[in-house]
Design a protein around this motif. Structure first.
Motif, short mmCIF file in Angstrom:
data_model
loop_
_atom_site.label_atom_id
_atom_site.label_comp_id
_atom_site.label_asym_id
_atom_site.label_seq_id
_atom_site.Cartn_x
_atom_site.Cartn_y
_atom_site.Cartn_z
N ILE A 124 33.36 73.35 44.88
CA ILE A 124 33.61 72.64 43.66
C ILE A 124 34.84 71.39 44.46
CG2 ILE A 124 34.93 72.05 41.47
CD1 ILE A 124 34.18 75.00 40.80
N ILE A 125 34.09 70.05 43.86
CA ILE A 125 35.22 68.84 44.22
C ILE A 125 36.28 68.89 43.09
CG2 ILE A 125 35.13 66.52 44.75
CD1 ILE A 125 32.04 66.58 45.44
N GLY A 126 37.40 68.50 43.59
CA GLY A 126 38.30 68.29 42.62
C GLY A 126 39.28 67.40 43.05
N PHE A 127 40.24 67.08 42.14
CA PHE A 127 41.53 66.07 42.71
C PHE A 127 42.91 67.05 42.43
CE2 PHE A 127 38.12 63.41 41.07
CZ PHE A 127 37.88 62.80 42.47
N VAL A 128 43.83 66.82 43.39
CA VAL A 128 45.01 67.47 43.02
C VAL A 128 45.76 66.26 42.28
CG1 VAL A 128 47.15 68.16 43.96
CG2 VAL A 128 44.94 68.83 45.15
N THR A 129 46.23 66.76 41.08
CA THR A 129 46.77 65.51 40.02
C THR A 129 48.12 65.45 40.18
OG1 THR A 129 46.73 67.16 38.33
CG2 THR A 129 44.85 65.81 38.72
N SER A 130 48.86 66.67 40.66
CA SER A 130 50.37 66.89 40.87
C SER A 130 50.70 67.70 41.82
CB SER A 130 50.83 67.19 39.33
OG SER A 130 52.33 67.20 39.56
N GLU A 131 51.98 67.53 42.36
CA GLU A 131 52.19 68.57 43.18
C GLU A 131 53.04 69.48 42.80
OE1 GLU A 131 51.66 68.58 46.96
OE2 GLU A 131 50.43 66.58 46.10
N SER A 132 53.26 69.63 41.33
CA SER A 132 54.10 70.75 41.02
C SER A 132 53.22 71.07 39.42
CB SER A 132 55.43 70.52 40.38
OG SER A 132 55.49 69.52 39.80
N ILE A 133 53.48 72.15 38.82
CA ILE A 133 53.03 72.64 37.68
C ILE A 133 54.35 73.04 36.74
CG2 ILE A 133 50.85 73.40 38.32
CD1 ILE A 133 52.01 76.39 38.35
N PRO A 134 54.21 72.92 35.42
CA PRO A 134 55.31 73.19 34.54
C PRO A 134 56.04 74.35 34.92
CG PRO A 134 53.46 72.44 33.40
CD PRO A 134 52.89 72.63 34.58
N TRP A 174 38.75 61.49 51.57
CA TRP A 174 37.57 60.92 50.86
C TRP A 174 38.30 59.93 49.85
CZ3 TRP A 174 33.39 64.02 47.59
CH2 TRP A 174 32.46 63.23 47.10
N PRO A 175 38.15 58.79 49.64
CA PRO A 175 39.18 57.89 48.77
C PRO A 175 39.02 58.42 47.07
CG PRO A 175 38.36 56.45 50.30
CD PRO A 175 37.53 57.89 50.43
N PHE A 176 39.66 58.31 46.47
CA PHE A 176 39.75 58.85 45.03
C PHE A 176 38.48 58.16 44.44
CE2 PHE A 176 40.93 58.11 40.57
CZ PHE A 176 40.88 59.30 40.05
N GLU A 177 38.32 56.75 44.41
CA GLU A 177 37.58 56.15 43.71
C GLU A 177 36.07 56.27 44.15
OE1 GLU A 177 39.91 54.68 45.39
OE2 GLU A 177 41.28 54.18 43.71
N ASP A 178 35.93 56.64 45.53
CA ASP A 178 34.53 57.13 46.07
C ASP A 178 34.16 58.52 45.23
OD1 ASP A 178 34.34 54.73 47.16
OD2 ASP A 178 34.74 55.67 49.05
N ALA A 179 35.15 59.55 45.45
CA ALA A 179 34.82 60.79 44.95
C ALA A 179 34.66 60.69 43.50
CB ALA A 179 35.87 61.62 45.43
N MET A 180 35.34 60.03 42.64
CA MET A 180 35.11 60.13 41.28
C MET A 180 33.92 59.53 40.91
SD MET A 180 36.70 60.59 38.33
CE MET A 180 38.25 61.01 38.16
N ARG A 181 33.44 58.35 41.56
CA ARG A 181 32.09 57.70 41.35
C ARG A 181 30.86 58.80 41.55
NH1 ARG A 181 32.07 54.27 44.78
NH2 ARG A 181 33.12 52.57 43.74
N PHE A 182 31.10 59.60 42.88
CA PHE A 182 30.51 60.65 43.10
C PHE A 182 30.20 61.91 42.06
CE2 PHE A 182 29.23 64.60 45.02
CZ PHE A 182 28.08 64.49 45.66
N MET A 183 31.43 62.41 41.40
CA MET A 183 31.65 63.18 40.52
C MET A 183 30.89 62.85 39.13
SD MET A 183 35.21 64.97 41.46
CE MET A 183 34.85 66.09 40.26
N LEU A 184 31.24 61.57 38.80
CA LEU A 184 30.95 60.83 37.49
C LEU A 184 29.42 61.03 37.35
CD1 LEU A 184 33.48 58.54 36.56
CD2 LEU A 184 33.37 60.72 35.48
N THR A 185 28.83 60.45 38.16
CA THR A 185 27.25 60.28 38.32
C THR A 185 26.48 61.55 39.20
OG1 THR A 185 27.41 59.40 40.54
CG2 THR A 185 27.75 57.98 38.64
#
Length: 194
Positions: A124-134, A174-185
């Protein structure tokens, strides 16, 4: 003929919708500015004057929000307004969306693209959105280093946030914008050539 028509639609529709959306926003801001001008007694000025007024007001607000006392006052006002639950829900949603859209790229660069393996051997392709969790969530999980990973859904704004062990992630250059475009489409949008 059908393929030619479809090709024309696929090429012109994104441009037409983008131009229409930008034009609609510009006209709405111009109308809002004209309402402000009428309110202060200057009447209806020339077309575009309302847009210029709103643009200047936003510029002044941007400068004002770089001054500490203004920021402090705004935060106090914001805190009082957010006491109303319904308003808080709407306001925070819009504010989050605006901050996402208004990021200068530095936040997007911090969103590291990753792959993680599922139990059936697929990735699965994903994005690490933060370095910590609550802290409450971290305390409930087994001892390990966990990070939130956003799994974006195709053709949707929504996604699923999973907590994944950092050791289970494969970091991808992989740049965020390119990966996001790939995932959204769902991979239909072609990758940009390097």
């Amino acid at each position: 003929m059908q393929k030619t028509l479809l090709r024309g639609i696929l090429n012109l529709l994104p441009l037409a919708v983008s131009v229409w959306l930008c034009w609609s926003i510009t006209v709405a801001l111009d109308d809002m500015g004209h309402a402000v001008l009428t309110l202060i007694g200057l009447g209806n000025q020339w077309t575009g004057s309302g847009f210029i007024l709103i643009f200047c007001l936003l510029l002044v607000a941007g400068v004002a929000f770089s001054v500490s006392p203004i920021i402090w006052l705004y935060q106090k006002l914001e805190k009082q307004i957010l006491r109303f639950p319904f308003f808080r829900t709407i306001y925070t949603s819009i504010k989050d969306l605006a901050s996402l859209a208004g990021s200068d790229g530095s936040k997007a660069q911090k969103r590291q693209t990753v792959l993680f393996k599922q139990s059936n051997g697929t990735f699965i392709i994903g994005f690490v959105t933060s370095e910590s969790i609550p802290k409450a969530v971290n305390d409930a999980l087994p001892n390990d280093q966990w990070v939130p990973v956003l799994i974006q859904m195709s053709y949707q704004v929504a996604g699923i946030t999973s907590l994944v062990k950092r050791s289970d992630l494969i970091y991808v250059d992989w740049p965020f914008e390119d990966a996001m475009r790939f995932m959204l489409t769902a991979g239909i949008s072609p990758a940009k050539p390097k």
